[in-house]
Scaffold this motif. Structure first.
Motif, PDB file in Angstrom:
ATOM      1  N   ASN A 164      -6.098 -35.575 -50.908  1.00  0.00           N
ATOM      2  CA  ASN A 164      -5.662 -36.534 -52.066  1.00  0.00           C
ATOM      3  C   ASN A 164      -4.582 -37.289 -51.490  1.00  0.00           C
ATOM      4  OD1 ASN A 164      -6.850 -35.529 -54.296  1.00  0.00           O
ATOM      5  ND2 ASN A 164      -5.506 -33.943 -54.825  1.00  0.00           N
ATOM      6  N   GLU A 165      -3.898 -36.760 -50.562  1.00  0.00           N
ATOM      7  CA  GLU A 165      -2.857 -37.741 -49.760  1.00  0.00           C
ATOM      8  C   GLU A 165      -3.594 -38.523 -48.785  1.00  0.00           C
ATOM      9  OE1 GLU A 165      -0.582 -35.155 -47.271  1.00  0.00           O
ATOM     10  OE2 GLU A 165       0.701 -34.053 -48.969  1.00  0.00           O
ATOM     11  N   MET A 166      -4.705 -38.126 -48.335  1.00  0.00           N
ATOM     12  CA  MET A 166      -5.354 -39.366 -47.615  1.00  0.00           C
ATOM     13  C   MET A 166      -6.139 -40.170 -48.480  1.00  0.00           C
ATOM     14  SD  MET A 166      -5.359 -38.434 -44.363  1.00  0.00           S
ATOM     15  CE  MET A 166      -6.722 -39.076 -43.546  1.00  0.00           C
ATOM     16  N   PHE A 167      -6.571 -39.899 -49.528  1.00  0.00           N
ATOM     17  CA  PHE A 167      -7.092 -40.644 -50.509  1.00  0.00           C
ATOM     18  C   PHE A 167      -6.188 -41.807 -51.112  1.00  0.00           C
ATOM     19  CE2 PHE A 167      -8.590 -42.024 -54.662  1.00  0.00           C
ATOM     20  CZ  PHE A 167      -9.973 -42.650 -54.381  1.00  0.00           C
ATOM     21  N   ILE A 191      -3.474 -48.811 -48.235  1.00  0.00           N
ATOM     22  CA  ILE A 191      -4.497 -49.444 -47.304  1.00  0.00           C
ATOM     23  C   ILE A 191      -5.218 -50.703 -47.830  1.00  0.00           C
ATOM     24  CG2 ILE A 191      -5.852 -49.515 -45.248  1.00  0.00           C
ATOM     25  CD1 ILE A 191      -4.734 -46.944 -44.302  1.00  0.00           C
ATOM     26  N   ASP A 192      -6.142 -50.307 -48.947  1.00  0.00           N
ATOM     27  CA  ASP A 192      -7.011 -51.182 -49.618  1.00  0.00           C
ATOM     28  C   ASP A 192      -6.381 -52.295 -50.340  1.00  0.00           C
ATOM     29  OD1 ASP A 192      -9.394 -49.931 -48.449  1.00  0.00           O
ATOM     30  OD2 ASP A 192      -9.739 -48.599 -50.390  1.00  0.00           O
ATOM     31  N   ARG A 193      -5.365 -51.781 -50.914  1.00  0.00           N
ATOM     32  CA  ARG A 193      -4.431 -52.553 -51.586  1.00  0.00           C
ATOM     33  C   ARG A 193      -3.629 -53.662 -50.896  1.00  0.00           C
ATOM     34  NH1 ARG A 193      -0.761 -48.749 -54.553  1.00  0.00           N
ATOM     35  NH2 ARG A 193      -2.678 -47.499 -54.773  1.00  0.00           N
TER      36      ARG A 193
END
Length: 147
Positions: A6-9, A15-17
């Motif tokens: 969950n933290e990585m997600f 990063i995507d934003r």
């Protein structure tokens, strides 16, 4: 493991934003640079056009009527299109009042032919004058010259 997933997600979504924001800024910057290039081309074209016309001049000749001095007082009727010395010598007082011409014996109904006039000038002058009844004067001459 789920906690780390969950933290990585969440980090990936962040990063995507950030990546989308950076792409949007990049596209805005590219549009701005394109506008600058277009303005620079227009400026260069204007400079070249200015250089082409730097020695260009136009001259306009303006014709003006001027009065010639006379030895004696004379009458200028002031009718639009008439530039003749209508009556010389004239005994009428000097004035800018055009209505006084109706009293002039040279321009009146029993007048003698005027000197220094062409047919065209006389016709124009008389077309602006009226007799005592308010009728527009007309010029009728059987000869080819004005005496």
């Amino acid at each position: 493991h789920t906690k780390y997933f969950n933290e990585m997600f969440d980090v990936k979504r962040q990063i995507d934003r950030e990546m989308l924001n950076l792409l949007a800024q990049y596209q805005g910057q590219m549009q701005h640079e394109e506008e600058i290039r277009k303005a620079q081309k227009e400026l260069e074209a204007a400079k070249q056009e200015k250089q082409l016309f730097k020695h260009f001049e136009t001259k306009q000749v303006v014709l003006k009527w001027t009065s010639k001095p006379t030895d004696k007082h004379n009458t200028l009727c002031g009718a639009q299109g008439c530039y003749s010395n209508c009556h010389s010598p004239c005994v009428m007082p000097k004035t800018f009042d055009k209505h006084i011409f109706k009293q002039c014996t040279a321009f009146g109904p029993n007048s003698k032919p005027l000197s220094n006039l062409t047919h065209a000038d006389l016709s124009v002058m008389l077309s602006h004058m009226t007799d005592a009844q308010g009728n527009v004067r007309t010029y009728q001459d059987s000869s080819d010259t004005v005496a």
